[in-house]
Scaffold this active site. Structure first.
Site, PDB file in Angstrom:
ATOM      1  CD  GLU A  38     -12.320  -0.022  -5.538  1.00  0.00           C
ATOM      2  OE1 GLU A  38     -11.463  -0.170  -4.506  1.00  0.00           O
ATOM      3  OE2 GLU A  38     -13.602  -0.095  -4.984  1.00  0.00           O
ATOM      4  NE  ARG A 262       0.291  -2.673   0.176  1.00  0.00           N
ATOM      5  CZ  ARG A 262      -0.746  -2.088  -0.414  1.00  0.00           C
ATOM      6  NH1 ARG A 262      -0.548  -1.068  -1.037  1.00  0.00           N
ATOM      7  NH2 ARG A 262      -1.911  -2.845  -0.577  1.00  0.00           N
ATOM      8  CE  LYS A 272      -6.640   2.764  -4.959  1.00  0.00           C
ATOM      9  NZ  LYS A 272      -7.455   2.739  -5.888  1.00  0.00           N
TER      10      LYS A 272
END
Length: 556
Positions: A38, A262, A272
RNA sequence: UGGCCUAUGGUGUAAUGGUAACACAACUGAUUUUGGUUCAGUCGUUUAAGGUUCGAAUCCUUAUAGGCCAACCA
């Protein structure tokens, strides 16, 4: 060649096993993956893992990888991020087959929504977000469907059309899938498909005021692109049921989702949201601050793409929570840089040494650029009777294992002569201001006939030939291994000493020709790279990573 | 008090019913004109309890621990 051998010996991870099985069964002729960021922030080392995985898999098994921006939320997404992401993927050394955007599919996605409505599988809900949340129940209590779920297909079609036409304000209505309000999987309790956002989109501008949710965009985008293996992280596991539901009901190409854990790393944060906070609140100078775990930060710090790729490959993937030691990343950086970095001598904290028996005013010596690489050539280094050495390379009353300079002791000056400390000069306050030495003329590097063996070798710079530079020494951004797990705000654990600046160090003249992105090893100091803040008036070097220092460890 | 995912040295990963291993870290020692590099070696591991089996890290059950799910984020 030995690296190839190694990779063949290395066993398969669980995704490679699945793919090999699929290929063996003839399920696919080639595999297609995608990297789906994104564009709402810069990529970090966790993304690098995903990039290496997705691109690595198609490279290994044949097929290709698309770069697809998951841009379904216009309020957080920006072109700046799109550009940085493309730069980072390219820099890492990968080429995508197609550059795509979820927003490319907005028309198609709208049609998909109509299809669901016509099948009686989606409805327009007028409830507020609070009402929807309440009706959804909790993990332990089933949810309840509201009256809007009973609307007719015709009414839903008309309302959805009106939503698209801009007749309603943000939040006034949503489109939901009609699935199962009692599902033990909360995701399946009539999930939202579309919401109203009167917002400017970085690619479609003002064309749309309704935007699909992740769950109604991602799987379909995969399907449209014929992605065979859609790889994402563990938190999407519960979404897979909905992913499959959409594909089944829409009767479109069946992409499949696979999840891995992850990548977390010690002494940093990887979300983020948190990284954005560090940037916005100026705890760092930007997304590419060399202390950031971002790809651009690491690049600026001097980490190489090869080191990052090796790190991702060798660490591997799995499905369990993990926090990998940042020291492992540093190992791969050193391993790569040791082979590539040109050696230079730089004195950070100078102590003057005068060679009292050196008759010539100066001479030019040569030294290898990199002892690990015979092809790296040599360079010239001016030597004279006035030198700088590192202040902590001299000790007036040395401890027993101290191999460096001390009264009466001898050391080798790298690529030059052996010197002996004869006298220590101090100022009135008792501070050492100068060391007087004699040199052994026949000990010249490369033609040493002195027969003298010394334990210590020091780096040095000729005083009158030295050039100046600024040095930025970086340390870990956080004081604790896992800043996110502690109590309170992760920012409470920020390391106040993560950046130390030395305004002026003394470097050998050869460093004058330093280029951006060229890595150097400052002998006995560490690996350094020229920073983009450098100007014609002054060079600035970032410390990429220090050398292993077993003496520092032992002398503690 | 629901569902799902996961548990292997300090860390990250292997072993796919048949000798628990690799890398990093740590520690010894050798080599070295970088206390770097390199080389040799040492250290230390299957969450627990049952079960299946000639044989279990692997399969089954239960327990325990950790993670994820109740955003009009992705």
């Amino acid at each position: 060649m030995s690296a190839e051998l190694k990779s063949e010996e290395r066993s398969l991870n669980f995704l490679e096993e699945i793919i090999e099985q699929d290929l063996k069964e003839g399920k696919y002729k080639q595999i297609v993956t995608r990297f789906p960021p994104e564009p709402n922030g810069y990529l970090h080392i966790g993304h690098a893992t995903s990039i290496c995985l997705n691109f690595g898999l198609t490279k290994k098994y044949g097929g290709y990888t698309n770069l697809r921006f998951d841009d379904t939320n216009p309020v957080t997404e920006e072109t700046e991020y799109v550009e940085s992401i493309k730069d980072d993927v390219k820099w890492l050394g990968f080429e995508w087959k197609n550059e795509l955007y979820a927003s490319d599919y907005f028309d198609k996605l709208y049609e998909f929504a109509i299809t669901l409505i016509k099948k009686g599988l989606a409805y327009v809900d007028d409830s507020t977000s609070e009402e929807i949340a309440t009706q959804k129940g909790t993990p332990t209590e089933p949810g309840k469907r509201n009256k809007y779920a009973d609307r007719s297909i015709e009414e839903n079609l008309q309302l959805f059309e009106e939503m698209k036409a801009g007749k309603y304000k943000d939040g006034e209505k949503v489109l939901r899938a009609k699935i199962d309000m009692e599902s033990p999987n909360m995701i399946m309790r009539d999930p939202l498909l579309y919401r109203i956002k009167h917002a400017y989109h970085h690619r479609t501008a003002d064309k749309w005021c309704i935007y699909p949710m992740y769950d109604f965009a991602h799987g379909q985008s995969d399907s449209i692109e014929n992605i065979t293996h859609s790889i994402c992280t563990l938190e999407f596991v519960p979404h897979r049921e909905l992913y499959d539901w959409c594909i089944e009901k829409l009767e479109i190409y069946p992409s499949h989702q696979y999840e891995f854990a992850r990548r977390n790393m010690t002494y940093t944060v990887m979300s983020k949201r948190k990284l954005l906070q560090l940037v916005n609140e100026k705890h760092v100078t930007g997304w590419d601050d060399p202390r950031m775990p971002t790809i651009s930060g690491m690049r600026r710090r001097g980490y190489t793409a090869a080191a990052l790729r090796e790190f991702c490959d060798r660490v591997g993937i799995s499905k369990r929570e993990n926090i990998v030691d940042v020291g492992l990343l540093e190992f791969f950086v050193r391993e790569d840089l040791n082979k590539k970095a040109l050696r230079r001598m730089v004195v950070f904290d100078p102590l003057k040494v005068v060679i009292t028996n050196y008759a010539a005013s100066e001479e030019i010596l040569t030294s290898e650029n990199n002892p690990e690489d015979p092809n790296s050539g040599t360079r010239e280094i001016p030597f004279s009777n006035e030198l700088y050495i590192e202040r902590d390379d001299f000790m007036e009353t040395p401890s027993k294992k101290y191999f460096r300079l001390a009264p009466g002791q001898m050391v080798r000056l790298k690529s030059a002569y052996i010197i002996k400390c004869e006298n220590v000069i101090k100022d009135e306050a008792g501070n050492i201001t100068e060391i007087q030495c004699t040199y052994i003329p026949e000990s010249k590097s490369g033609s040493d006939t002195s027969g003298i063996n010394v334990k210590g070798t020091l780096h040095w710079v000729s005083v009158k030939h030295a050039i100046s530079a600024e040095i930025r020494l970086y340390d870990r951004l956080f004081k604790v291994e896992d800043p996110s797990s502690g109590e309170g705000d992760f920012k409470d654990y920020i390391n106040p000493d993560s950046l130390q600046i030395i305004k002026s160090v003394f470097a050998e003249p050869a460093l004058k020709n330093a280029h951006l992105a060229d890595s150097y090893q400052f002998i006995r100091k560490g690996y350094f790279v020229l920073d983009k803040d450098s100007s014609t008036s002054g060079m600035i070097f970032n410390r990429t990573v220090g050398l292993k220092d077993s003496w520092a460890k032992a002398s503690k």
